[in-house]
Design a protein around this motif. Structure first.
Motif, PDB file in Angstrom:
ATOM      1  N   GLU A  34       0.837  -1.208   0.000  1.00  0.00           N
ATOM      2  CA  GLU A  34       0.000   0.000   0.000  1.00  0.00           C
ATOM      3  C   GLU A  34       0.871   1.256   0.000  1.00  0.00           C
ATOM      4  OE1 GLU A  34      -3.209   0.319  -0.199  1.00  0.00           O
ATOM      5  OE2 GLU A  34      -4.192  -1.500   0.541  1.00  0.00           O
ATOM      6  N   ARG A  35       1.920   1.256   0.814  1.00  0.00           N
ATOM      7  CA  ARG A  35       2.795   2.427   0.922  1.00  0.00           C
ATOM      8  C   ARG A  35       3.576   2.651  -0.377  1.00  0.00           C
ATOM      9  NH1 ARG A  35       1.934   5.894   4.835  1.00  0.00           N
ATOM     10  NH2 ARG A  35       3.959   6.027   5.885  1.00  0.00           N
ATOM     11  N   ILE A  36       4.077   1.569  -0.954  1.00  0.00           N
ATOM     12  CA  ILE A  36       4.836   1.686  -2.195  1.00  0.00           C
ATOM     13  C   ILE A  36       3.924   2.155  -3.333  1.00  0.00           C
ATOM     14  CG2 ILE A  36       6.057   0.338  -3.962  1.00  0.00           C
ATOM     15  CD1 ILE A  36       7.339  -1.246  -1.647  1.00  0.00           C
ATOM     16  N   ALA A  37       2.696   1.668  -3.333  1.00  0.00           N
ATOM     17  CA  ALA A  37       1.747   2.120  -4.355  1.00  0.00           C
ATOM     18  C   ALA A  37       1.521   3.624  -4.259  1.00  0.00           C
ATOM     19  CB  ALA A  37       0.419   1.371  -4.191  1.00  0.00           C
ATOM     20  N   GLN A  38       1.450   4.157  -3.052  1.00  0.00           N
ATOM     21  CA  GLN A  38       1.305   5.604  -2.867  1.00  0.00           C
ATOM     22  C   GLN A  38       2.491   6.341  -3.479  1.00  0.00           C
ATOM     23  OE1 GLN A  38       0.755   6.393   1.327  1.00  0.00           O
ATOM     24  NE2 GLN A  38      -0.933   4.927   1.498  1.00  0.00           N
ATOM     25  N   LEU A  39       3.698   5.803  -3.254  1.00  0.00           N
ATOM     26  CA  LEU A  39       4.896   6.432  -3.813  1.00  0.00           C
ATOM     27  C   LEU A  39       4.854   6.468  -5.332  1.00  0.00           C
ATOM     28  CD1 LEU A  39       7.621   4.769  -1.553  1.00  0.00           C
ATOM     29  CD2 LEU A  39       7.118   7.211  -1.646  1.00  0.00           C
ATOM     30  N   LEU A  40       4.308   5.424  -5.930  1.00  0.00           N
ATOM     31  CA  LEU A  40       4.300   5.292  -7.385  1.00  0.00           C
ATOM     32  C   LEU A  40       3.084   5.946  -8.026  1.00  0.00           C
ATOM     33  CD1 LEU A  40       5.387   1.537  -7.575  1.00  0.00           C
ATOM     34  CD2 LEU A  40       6.784   3.491  -8.263  1.00  0.00           C
ATOM     35  N   GLY A  41       2.145   6.419  -7.200  1.00  0.00           N
ATOM     36  CA  GLY A  41       0.900   6.937  -7.764  1.00  0.00           C
ATOM     37  C   GLY A  41       0.085   5.835  -8.397  1.00  0.00           C
ATOM     38  N   ALA A 309      14.221  -5.159   7.507  1.00  0.00           N
ATOM     39  CA  ALA A 309      14.400  -3.710   7.614  1.00  0.00           C
ATOM     40  C   ALA A 309      13.532  -2.939   6.627  1.00  0.00           C
ATOM     41  CB  ALA A 309      15.870  -3.352   7.392  1.00  0.00           C
ATOM     42  N   SER A 310      12.827  -3.646   5.740  1.00  0.00           N
ATOM     43  CA  SER A 310      12.071  -2.956   4.693  1.00  0.00           C
ATOM     44  C   SER A 310      10.974  -2.029   5.219  1.00  0.00           C
ATOM     45  CB  SER A 310      11.487  -3.975   3.707  1.00  0.00           C
ATOM     46  OG  SER A 310      12.526  -4.569   2.942  1.00  0.00           O
ATOM     47  N   PRO A 311      10.282  -2.361   6.317  1.00  0.00           N
ATOM     48  CA  PRO A 311       9.304  -1.392   6.825  1.00  0.00           C
ATOM     49  C   PRO A 311       9.927  -0.034   7.138  1.00  0.00           C
ATOM     50  CG  PRO A 311       8.889  -3.533   7.790  1.00  0.00           C
ATOM     51  CD  PRO A 311      10.178  -3.660   7.034  1.00  0.00           C
ATOM     52  N   ALA A 312      11.130  -0.037   7.729  1.00  0.00           N
ATOM     53  CA  ALA A 312      11.815   1.228   8.012  1.00  0.00           C
ATOM     54  C   ALA A 312      12.265   1.901   6.720  1.00  0.00           C
ATOM     55  CB  ALA A 312      13.013   0.980   8.935  1.00  0.00           C
ATOM     56  N   GLU A 313      12.737   1.112   5.760  1.00  0.00           N
ATOM     57  CA  GLU A 313      13.160   1.664   4.474  1.00  0.00           C
ATOM     58  C   GLU A 313      11.999   2.374   3.779  1.00  0.00           C
ATOM     59  OE1 GLU A 313      16.199  -2.108   3.629  1.00  0.00           O
ATOM     60  OE2 GLU A 313      14.308  -1.913   2.563  1.00  0.00           O
ATOM     61  N   VAL A 314      10.831   1.730   3.775  1.00  0.00           N
ATOM     62  CA  VAL A 314       9.679   2.300   3.074  1.00  0.00           C
ATOM     63  C   VAL A 314       9.187   3.563   3.778  1.00  0.00           C
ATOM     64  CG1 VAL A 314       7.279   1.877   2.412  1.00  0.00           C
ATOM     65  CG2 VAL A 314       9.012   0.108   2.027  1.00  0.00           C
ATOM     66  N   GLU A 315       9.206   3.569   5.122  1.00  0.00           N
ATOM     67  CA  GLU A 315       8.812   4.779   5.844  1.00  0.00           C
ATOM     68  C   GLU A 315       9.738   5.942   5.483  1.00  0.00           C
ATOM     69  OE1 GLU A 315       6.088   5.449   7.707  1.00  0.00           O
ATOM     70  OE2 GLU A 315       5.524   3.487   6.924  1.00  0.00           O
ATOM     71  N   LEU A 349       2.136  -2.497  12.053  1.00  0.00           N
ATOM     72  CA  LEU A 349       1.983  -3.281  10.832  1.00  0.00           C
ATOM     73  C   LEU A 349       1.267  -4.591  11.099  1.00  0.00           C
ATOM     74  CD1 LEU A 349       5.601  -2.728   9.470  1.00  0.00           C
ATOM     75  CD2 LEU A 349       3.519  -1.639   8.633  1.00  0.00           C
ATOM     76  N   TYR A 350       1.502  -5.170  12.265  1.00  0.00           N
ATOM     77  CA  TYR A 350       0.839  -6.426  12.632  1.00  0.00           C
ATOM     78  C   TYR A 350       0.846  -6.537  14.149  1.00  0.00           C
ATOM     79  CZ  TYR A 350      -0.496 -11.346  12.821  1.00  0.00           C
ATOM     80  OH  TYR A 350      -1.160 -12.525  13.078  1.00  0.00           O
ATOM     81  N   GLU A 351      -0.279  -6.956  14.683  1.00  0.00           N
ATOM     82  CA  GLU A 351      -0.377  -7.189  16.125  1.00  0.00           C
ATOM     83  C   GLU A 351      -1.419  -8.277  16.341  1.00  0.00           C
ATOM     84  OE1 GLU A 351      -0.807  -4.629  20.286  1.00  0.00           O
ATOM     85  OE2 GLU A 351      -1.708  -3.862  18.432  1.00  0.00           O
ATOM     86  N   GLY A 352      -0.956  -9.459  16.737  1.00  0.00           N
ATOM     87  CA  GLY A 352      -1.916 -10.531  16.924  1.00  0.00           C
ATOM     88  C   GLY A 352      -1.261 -11.885  17.048  1.00  0.00           C
ATOM     89  N   GLU A 353      -2.096 -12.902  17.034  1.00  0.00           N
ATOM     90  CA  GLU A 353      -1.668 -14.290  17.190  1.00  0.00           C
ATOM     91  C   GLU A 353      -1.429 -14.883  15.807  1.00  0.00           C
ATOM     92  OE1 GLU A 353      -0.680 -17.480  19.740  1.00  0.00           O
ATOM     93  OE2 GLU A 353      -1.503 -15.552  20.376  1.00  0.00           O
ATOM     94  N   ASP A 354      -0.185 -15.128  15.491  1.00  0.00           N
ATOM     95  CA  ASP A 354       0.162 -15.751  14.224  1.00  0.00           C
ATOM     96  C   ASP A 354       0.122 -17.269  14.403  1.00  0.00           C
ATOM     97  OD1 ASP A 354       1.829 -15.183  11.441  1.00  0.00           O
ATOM     98  OD2 ASP A 354       2.369 -17.071  12.393  1.00  0.00           O
ATOM     99  N   PRO A 355      -0.509 -17.992  13.474  1.00  0.00           N
ATOM    100  CA  PRO A 355      -0.624 -19.448  13.633  1.00  0.00           C
ATOM    101  C   PRO A 355       0.713 -20.169  13.737  1.00  0.00           C
ATOM    102  CG  PRO A 355      -2.110 -18.658  11.915  1.00  0.00           C
ATOM    103  CD  PRO A 355      -1.233 -17.502  12.294  1.00  0.00           C
TER     104      PRO A 355
END
Length: 373
Positions: A34-41, A309-315, A349-355
């Motif tokens: 979603e964030r990268i799509a915003q960057l690219l329009g 580290a990609s979440p920090a890179e994209v921010e 980005l995520y908060e919960g019980e991962d299987p």
């Protein structure tokens, strides 16, 4: 690495590869899409469907490094403007197996192996061997054990999982016998001198929507819900521009050495693997002490794919896109297992019980650049 600029993208898609993702990883990649799509329009449309998306102007986010120029051509990937990740020719090139030489009399050598790569990158890596069968693994391990403990590293494992340190021939044989040899024969296995008092630095570069960002940083470790020590996040100091811009900063000696080692490693890859293409490049560089008391440093592995580290890179990319005058920023990614209280400024980005891994929280934070940190 820039390549020719591609046509404007209308849609961003997640591209599945051989790598199986946990639920939390999929959710994070969707958020980054979603964030990268915003960057690219562009519009983020979810998972790639060849029947649905054929003929569309797509930007891909592969779940792992893409293998084979033919596969890239089939997707229309011609430059770094077409995807977030990397493209290489053979499986071993996507892993830490490229970082070390084969035995001089190795009995297994994968297609596309480059002796020149190790020669060019020798000063940027630790002492070790890459092997592609059981016999070579045993011989390489015994050679390294003469100088101290050896770390055995399955190359498809991530976040530090699956690594074992051995000190004797008996321990070595036991761990090697436990490896998936079909996996080793295709992807490789790394045996490397073990270091103590290790600090792991991150150096990298991303190119999205005409913006180039380079960075240095450090990694943190944490315990997962099974008590295993794993990757816990990255703190990055990022600049607009290339590695040379990074080197203009007031860097500590170990950090500066990490940046130059990453640059040497990457230069070797570009010279030795002609079809190598990557818009996201990250290098883990370890600084520590070996069994002989020597201070050592070297690239542990490369990540030419979306990573921890990609979440920090994209921010950071989003911040640089929003403010053309911004030159530096600090961003961090965090992975916390079990119950926790998130900081007020956390971008969750995520908060919960991962299987698969249990309760986990993943978030980013952005702060002004502070070179004293």
């Amino acid at each position: 690495m820039s390549g020719s600029r591609s046509a404007a993208k209308s849609e961003v898609v997640l591209l599945a590869t051989h790598k199986k993702l946990a639920t939390h990883e999929t959710v994070v990649q969707q958020a980054l899409g979603e964030r990268i799509a915003q960057l690219l329009g562009a519009t983020f449309v979810g998972a790639y469907d060849p029947a649905l998306h054929k003929g569309h102007a797509l930007y891909y986010i592969p779940s792992d490094t893409l293998i084979g120029k033919q596969a890239g051509d089939a997707l229309g990937i011609q430059s770094v403007d077409d995807f977030f990740g990397g493209l290489i020719d053979h499986p071993f090139m996507a892993t830490k197996a490229i970082s070390h030489p084969l035995l001089d009399d190795a009995t297994a050598k994968p297609a596309g192996w480059s002796n020149r790569f190790f020669e060019d990158a020798a000063d940027a890596v630790l002492s070790g061997f890459s092997v592609f069968n059981e016999a070579d693994a045993r011989r390489a391990g015994r050679l390294l054990l003469k100088n101290g403990p050896v770390r055995i590293k399955p190359v498809l494992a991530t976040a530090g999982r699956g690594q074992v340190v051995v000190s004797t021939d008996v321990e070595l044989d036991k761990v090697i016998a436990e490896q998936d040899m079909a996996e080793v024969e295709e992807w490789g296995l790394v045996l490397e001198e073990d270091l103590s008092d290790v600090i792991t630095y991150s150096v990298g570069q991303v190119q999205v929507a005409g913006i180039t960002v380079s960075y240095h940083g450090t990694q943190s470790l944490t315990q997962d819900n099974n008590g295993e020590t794993v990757y816990g996040g990255s703190q990055l100091w990022l600049v607009r521009g290339g590695y040379d811009e990074l080197l203009t900063l007031d860097l500590e000696d170990d950090v500066r050495r990490s940046v130059t080692q990453a640059m040497q490693y990457e230069k070797a890859a570009l010279a030795c693997f002609p079809d190598f293409l990557a818009s996201r490049r990250n290098y883990d560089i370890a600084h520590g002490t070996n069994a002989r008391g020597q201070i050592c440093s070297g690239v542990l592995e490369q990540s030419w794919r979306i990573g921890g580290a990609s979440p920090a890179e994209v921010e950071a990319l989003v911040a640089f896109a929003a403010d053309p005058q911004l030159r530096r920023i600090c961003a961090s990614s965090h992975e916390i297992y079990g119950p926790t209280t998130l900081p007020a400024d956390a971008h969750v980005l995520y908060e919960g019980e991962d299987p698969e891994v249990g309760l986990i929280s993943k978030f980013t934070q952005v702060q002004p650049y502070d070179r004293t940190q």
